[in-house]
Design a protein around this motif. Structure first.
Motif, mmCIF file in Angstrom:
data_model
loop_
_atom_site.group_PDB
_atom_site.id
_atom_site.type_symbol
_atom_site.label_atom_id
_atom_site.label_comp_id
_atom_site.label_asym_id
_atom_site.label_seq_id
_atom_site.Cartn_x
_atom_site.Cartn_y
_atom_site.Cartn_z
ATOM 1 N N PHE A 222 -29.051 18.648 33.186
ATOM 2 C CA PHE A 222 -30.100 18.410 32.925
ATOM 3 C C PHE A 222 -30.583 16.804 32.323
ATOM 4 C CE2 PHE A 222 -31.810 16.957 28.136
ATOM 5 C CZ PHE A 222 -32.387 17.672 27.662
ATOM 6 N N TRP A 255 -38.079 19.464 27.994
ATOM 7 C CA TRP A 255 -37.429 18.434 27.063
ATOM 8 C C TRP A 255 -39.127 17.700 27.918
ATOM 9 C CZ3 TRP A 255 -36.266 13.560 26.611
ATOM 10 C CH2 TRP A 255 -35.834 13.217 25.670
ATOM 11 N N TRP A 283 -37.112 26.416 22.695
ATOM 12 C CA TRP A 283 -38.029 26.899 22.467
ATOM 13 C C TRP A 283 -38.771 26.463 22.849
ATOM 14 C CZ3 TRP A 283 -40.880 30.247 19.722
ATOM 15 C CH2 TRP A 283 -42.138 30.300 19.386
ATOM 16 N N TYR B 67 -8.159 34.434 21.973
ATOM 17 C CA TYR B 67 -9.530 33.516 21.063
ATOM 18 C C TYR B 67 -10.364 35.074 20.645
ATOM 19 C CZ TYR B 67 -10.865 34.221 25.949
ATOM 20 O OH TYR B 67 -10.777 34.546 27.637
ATOM 21 N N PRO B 72 -18.556 29.227 24.103
ATOM 22 C CA PRO B 72 -18.067 28.866 25.236
ATOM 23 C C PRO B 72 -17.422 28.057 26.047
ATOM 24 C CG PRO B 72 -19.931 30.694 25.940
ATOM 25 C CD PRO B 72 -19.678 30.264 24.559
ATOM 26 N N MET B 75 -14.816 27.184 23.490
ATOM 27 C CA MET B 75 -13.177 27.409 24.124
ATOM 28 C C MET B 75 -12.983 26.332 25.635
ATOM 29 S SD MET B 75 -11.194 29.401 22.856
ATOM 30 C CE MET B 75 -9.712 29.206 23.296
ATOM 31 N N MET B 76 -13.939 26.417 25.983
ATOM 32 C CA MET B 76 -13.158 25.580 27.372
ATOM 33 C C MET B 76 -13.260 24.473 27.128
ATOM 34 S SD MET B 76 -14.281 26.823 30.275
ATOM 35 C CE MET B 76 -13.833 26.646 32.484
ATOM 36 N N PHE B 222 -26.975 32.202 16.881
ATOM 37 C CA PHE B 222 -29.105 31.784 17.453
ATOM 38 C C PHE B 222 -29.578 32.909 16.160
ATOM 39 C CE2 PHE B 222 -32.831 32.510 19.214
ATOM 40 C CZ PHE B 222 -33.775 31.101 19.759
ATOM 41 N N ASP B 248 -25.612 26.639 16.914
ATOM 42 C CA ASP B 248 -26.331 27.675 17.433
ATOM 43 C C ASP B 248 -27.536 27.883 16.589
ATOM 44 O OD1 ASP B 248 -24.775 27.746 19.879
ATOM 45 O OD2 ASP B 248 -24.249 29.525 18.869
ATOM 46 N N ALA B 251 -30.333 25.293 16.650
ATOM 47 C CA ALA B 251 -31.114 26.072 17.677
ATOM 48 C C ALA B 251 -31.856 27.017 17.221
ATOM 49 C CB ALA B 251 -30.903 26.485 18.812
ATOM 50 N N TRP B 255 -35.812 27.483 16.879
ATOM 51 C CA TRP B 255 -37.128 27.796 17.174
ATOM 52 C C TRP B 255 -38.018 28.535 16.303
ATOM 53 C CZ3 TRP B 255 -38.569 33.156 18.487
ATOM 54 C CH2 TRP B 255 -38.869 33.546 18.639
ATOM 55 N N SER B 258 -40.791 26.100 15.741
ATOM 56 C CA SER B 258 -41.745 26.323 16.080
ATOM 57 C C SER B 258 -42.806 27.220 16.277
ATOM 58 C CB SER B 258 -41.396 26.370 17.730
ATOM 59 O OG SER B 258 -40.255 25.170 17.824
ATOM 60 N N GLU B 259 -41.612 29.081 16.286
ATOM 61 C CA GLU B 259 -42.635 29.889 15.681
ATOM 62 C C GLU B 259 -43.450 29.962 14.672
ATOM 63 O OE1 GLU B 259 -40.595 34.468 15.580
ATOM 64 O OE2 GLU B 259 -40.791 33.027 14.014
ATOM 65 N N MET B 278 -25.461 22.266 24.516
ATOM 66 C CA MET B 278 -26.641 23.256 24.673
ATOM 67 C C MET B 278 -27.130 21.972 23.498
ATOM 68 S SD MET B 278 -28.758 24.636 21.961
ATOM 69 C CE MET B 278 -27.473 25.927 20.877
ATOM 70 N N ARG B 280 -27.820 18.750 22.979
ATOM 71 C CA ARG B 280 -28.816 17.701 24.300
ATOM 72 C C ARG B 280 -29.702 18.598 24.927
ATOM 73 N NH1 ARG B 280 -23.007 15.564 25.595
ATOM 74 N NH2 ARG B 280 -22.408 17.106 24.426
ATOM 75 N N GLN B 281 -29.792 19.576 25.053
ATOM 76 C CA GLN B 281 -29.986 20.228 26.243
ATOM 77 C C GLN B 281 -31.737 20.704 25.072
ATOM 78 O OE1 GLN B 281 -28.201 22.563 28.167
ATOM 79 N NE2 GLN B 281 -26.917 21.565 29.198
ATOM 80 N N ILE B 282 -31.936 21.084 24.150
ATOM 81 C CA ILE B 282 -33.086 21.295 23.759
ATOM 82 C C ILE B 282 -33.684 19.880 22.848
ATOM 83 C CG2 ILE B 282 -32.180 23.392 22.717
ATOM 84 C CD1 ILE B 282 -31.436 22.588 20.422
ATOM 85 N N TRP B 283 -35.458 20.278 23.205
ATOM 86 C CA TRP B 283 -36.102 19.470 23.040
ATOM 87 C C TRP B 283 -36.748 20.570 21.119
ATOM 88 C CZ3 TRP B 283 -38.352 15.050 23.619
ATOM 89 C CH2 TRP B 283 -39.710 14.520 22.715
#
Lengths: 343, 343
Positions: A222, A255, A283, B67, B72, B75-76, B222, B248, B251, B255, B258-259, B278, B280-283
């Motif tokens: 990322f 981002w 989004w 599980y 994921p 779990m990982m 989500f 989730d 997020a 979403w 934003s919509e 995730m 940290r990977q969204i804005w």
DNA sequence: CCGCGAATTGACAGCGCTGTCATTTCTGTC
DNA sequence: GACAGAAATGACAGCGCTGTCAATTCGCGG
């Protein structure tokens, strides 16, 4: 106490060896005998003892899935596929996280093999591209199968990632984009170069010129996506679309675009590669390329087990699919801010 | 051919049984004998044969991690922790994905245990809350450890999720929010009720009234976050902040916001729970609660192995941490659109 | 130096299965 | 019906380790 093979033999009126033959699908057992034995197995609820089997047969019926820090969702799906194939053939799977950059990497794998008496290995990127390891495994005669290896002269599974990347770029071009950026993946992963090659193919087939300023090196993370995007957006003539070599970097692109006050896809189209769950949770949702990871895991395991059994596994091609979602759109009619006209 | 225990015994000038004692850390071996044997083990590069050991000892040295379709990344990480603990104690781990809603679920687990001769199980949510399974395991005398179970009368690991949720809500309140929504998690997960309880605690401790209209049922997905948010935003008096019971769903909140044309956090603060990659990977990046999943996996496995060895494992508390990031902010000075004043 | 209990070590069987090879049974042919 | 060759089955040993229990050695007070 659990039933043993001897008990089954007694009930079916045969020798333990014949029961063993049936359980291991060996030939040369009369059909009626087989049925009688299966009936006895059922009536006693007999389950062969894995350790006894391994010890006597001198095989562990165990394969290891080796990985080094890939995306969890990718790995989890591959895992499930591998498990599915192993279960179906009475094999077990063990997991082994590794550090492929460690100086003792090959040695560690060797130790693992001899300690656990592994019958075979499944290698995932970037381990599937570790030339030293592959050479040693061949020398040791250890069966293995690779997921998405650079070198396709082995058993395993790959995607035509180059073709996929090409189609993605052509799609961007068809939306009117003429300055399409690319963020390259981690230099140690074979996937990075295929995707880059596909990007070039796509430009060429769309009649666009390759511009090295629009291609940045990333590392599949990322953060590397954010850094590359900041650099690209500060160009005198920034791209109107960015194709990142994976979804994590594409999330970084979105981002950084948001950070810069750009709206996606209005001001910038973005697409990734992998179709991670995250790609649908941001989004706008991310246009990307779907890899059938679970199938790929299943296929790799199947080819490994074939290699173990017959000494020959194949390299199988899996199918990709473009997922067109909200992060890509038509290029705006009028130029954005790098306006050549107007003054 | 690999060295066997007999070879080691010969080199060290003792009986195989004594070598076995050293390898299994049994007491009553003279220190100099132990050293001599370890030296022989090293010189021969001896590795005990796992199957032979299992067969003779009548234990598999194998535990399974069960599980059912969790995230994921969660779990990982748990997996890696479990592996770490198992490796350290010469145990193996196998993975088993399951469908906890299947009518044959308990039966399947029973079959797994007897087929693989499992020494114990690690249960993850929601399996760790499956009352029938827990009852059967106790009846069968199968050792197990739970990750985040509702019922804490067993070995395993939990977080004080109620406290964590409470602190999160208090943080939102401290930013000036007075209408704070909550989206509940999946009804079958114990975590959902703890987080809901914590939400209520947080309101109370901040002097805010609980309003049932601001609480929606979700399912940890989500999509369920999107649906719940649409409903909440269409209220006459919508919330200025939403605390979703996991990332989730959070997020999904972003979403849907934003919509609806709302900016996060300007128009709506959002926070989640779990600190998935995730988040940290969204804005904007998501304010959330970190669970030390890897540690939790390690702890659960350690407690399981203790249970197997000594018959007694404990329930251990792991530490959470609030991660304050970009999706939360001070409530705007002037009302947004549900303006009571003004016109 | 003897004797006793504790600490240390060893002999041996056997865990439950499969590989090897011998033996028995079947099949088709003349 | 006899016979060769193939198919089916069985006897037996042994995979490499640990549990059980017996044998030996040690430490120490008298």
């Amino acid at each position: 106490m659990r039933a043993r093979i001897e008990d089954v033999a007694k009930v079916a009126g045969v020798s333990p060896k014949t029961v063993s033959r049936v359980l291991n699908n060996e030939r040369n057992v009369r059909e009626d005998t087989r049925q009688r034995i299966l009936e006895a197995v059922r009536s006693l609820d007999y389950r062969p003892h894995p350790s006894a089997r391994s010890l006597a047969a001198n095989r562990s019926f165990l394969v290891a899935l080796l990985y080094d820090n890939p995306s969890p969702s990718y790995m989890m799906e591959v895992q499930d596929g591998v498990l599915e194939a192993c279960d179906a053939q009475r094999y077990s799977m063990m997991l082994q996280p590794l550090d492929a950059t460690s100086p003792h990497f090959v040695e560690q794998v060797g130790k693992l093999i001899s300690e656990r008496r592994l019958d075979g290995l499944i290698l995932t990127p970037p381990i599937s591209d570790h030339a030293d390891l592959l050479a040693c495994l061949r020398e040791w005669g250890v069966p293995f199968a690779c997921v998405a290896p650079r070198d396709r002269q082995c058993a395993g599974v790959v995607l035509d990632e180059r073709r996929a990347a090409c189609e993605m770029v052509m799609h961007l071009a068809s939306l009117g984009h003429r300055r399409i950026g690319h963020i390259i993946g981690h230099p140690d992963h074979g996937a990075s170069s295929w995707r880059l090659d596909g990007y070039r193919d796509g430009l060429e087939q769309s009649g666009l010129r390759y511009d090295h300023r629009l291609v940045m090196q990333g590392r599949f993370s990322f953060d590397s996506g954010v850094v590359a995007t900041r650099a690209m957006l500060s160009l005198a003539s920034p791209p109107t679309a960015i194709f990142a070599a994976n979804d994590d970097m594409a999330a970084g692109v979105i981002w950084a675009a948001s950070e810069a006050g750009l709206a996606v896809p209005r001001d910038l189209s973005v697409c990734g590669f992998d179709d991670t769950p995250m790609s649908r949770q941001i989004w706008p949702s991310l246009t990307t390329i779907h890899q059938p990871c679970r199938d790929m895991g299943r296929i790799a395991a199947t080819q490994l087990l074939r290699t173990i059994r017959d000494g020959e596994g194949a390299m199988v091609y899996a199918k990709f699919a473009l997922c067109l979602r909200g992060s890509t759109g038509r290029v705006p009619e009028r130029p954005r801010r790098d306006a050549p006209a107007g003054h």
